[in-house]
Design a protein around this motif. Sequence first.
Motif, PDB file in Angstrom:
ATOM      1  N   GLU A  11       0.836  -1.201   0.000  1.00 25.82           N
ATOM      2  CA  GLU A  11       0.000   0.000   0.000  1.00 25.82           C
ATOM      3  C   GLU A  11       0.876   1.257   0.000  1.00 25.82           C
ATOM      4  O   GLU A  11       0.594   2.219  -0.717  1.00 25.82           O
ATOM      5  CB  GLU A  11      -0.931   0.005   1.216  1.00 25.82           C
ATOM      6  N   ALA A  12       1.946   1.245   0.765  1.00 30.20           N
ATOM      7  CA  ALA A  12       2.879   2.383   0.784  1.00 30.20           C
ATOM      8  C   ALA A  12       3.517   2.556  -0.589  1.00 30.20           C
ATOM      9  O   ALA A  12       3.689   3.686  -1.064  1.00 30.20           O
ATOM     10  CB  ALA A  12       3.949   2.165   1.851  1.00 30.20           C
ATOM     11  N   THR A  51      10.909   3.858  -2.871  1.00 25.86           N
ATOM     12  CA  THR A  51      10.246   2.735  -3.548  1.00 25.86           C
ATOM     13  C   THR A  51      11.219   1.582  -3.763  1.00 25.86           C
ATOM     14  O   THR A  51      10.842   0.424  -3.621  1.00 25.86           O
ATOM     15  CB  THR A  51       9.625   3.152  -4.894  1.00 25.86           C
ATOM     16  N   ALA A  52      12.470   1.896  -4.078  1.00 29.09           N
ATOM     17  CA  ALA A  52      13.465   0.837  -4.272  1.00 29.09           C
ATOM     18  C   ALA A  52      13.687   0.055  -2.979  1.00 29.09           C
ATOM     19  O   ALA A  52      13.793  -1.179  -3.000  1.00 29.09           O
ATOM     20  CB  ALA A  52      14.783   1.432  -4.763  1.00 29.09           C
ATOM     21  N   LEU A  53      13.746   0.748  -1.854  1.00 26.52           N
ATOM     22  CA  LEU A  53      13.944   0.072  -0.573  1.00 26.52           C
ATOM     23  C   LEU A  53      12.739  -0.797  -0.213  1.00 26.52           C
ATOM     24  O   LEU A  53      12.900  -1.913   0.299  1.00 26.52           O
ATOM     25  CB  LEU A  53      14.211   1.101   0.531  1.00 26.52           C
ATOM     26  N   ILE A  54      11.553  -0.309  -0.482  1.00 20.32           N
ATOM     27  CA  ILE A  54      10.351  -1.095  -0.205  1.00 20.32           C
ATOM     28  C   ILE A  54      10.321  -2.333  -1.098  1.00 20.32           C
ATOM     29  O   ILE A  54      10.027  -3.452  -0.631  1.00 20.32           O
ATOM     30  CB  ILE A  54       9.069  -0.266  -0.366  1.00 20.32           C
ATOM     31  N   LYS A  55      10.649  -2.167  -2.376  1.00 17.35           N
ATOM     32  CA  LYS A  55      10.660  -3.316  -3.296  1.00 17.35           C
ATOM     33  C   LYS A  55      11.688  -4.350  -2.845  1.00 17.35           C
ATOM     34  O   LYS A  55      11.436  -5.560  -2.916  1.00 17.35           O
ATOM     35  CB  LYS A  55      10.959  -2.858  -4.720  1.00 17.35           C
ATOM     36  N   ARG A  56      12.839  -3.875  -2.375  1.00 16.98           N
ATOM     37  CA  ARG A  56      13.870  -4.801  -1.897  1.00 16.98           C
ATOM     38  C   ARG A  56      13.359  -5.573  -0.672  1.00 16.98           C
ATOM     39  O   ARG A  56      13.600  -6.764  -0.547  1.00 16.98           O
ATOM     40  CB  ARG A  56      15.146  -4.040  -1.558  1.00 16.98           C
TER      41      ARG A  56
END
Length: 59
Positions: A11-12, A51-56
């Motif tokens: 969601e974030a 977003t990259a950190l969340i995807k990781r």
Amino acid sequence: MDNFTSEELKEALRALESTISKCEKALPKLKEGTPQHTLLTRRIKALHISTALIKRELN
């Protein structure tokens, strides 16, 4: 990261991607070299990092 559920992270991610899209649409309307343009450029970069950190974390 802290203890966030996968659903909370997804969601974030959706919210951040929406904000990035809106910021990128607004960027061409600002004159290069102005504080507003610089701030928005830096904000977009920070959102991309987020977003990259969340995807990781999701992988």
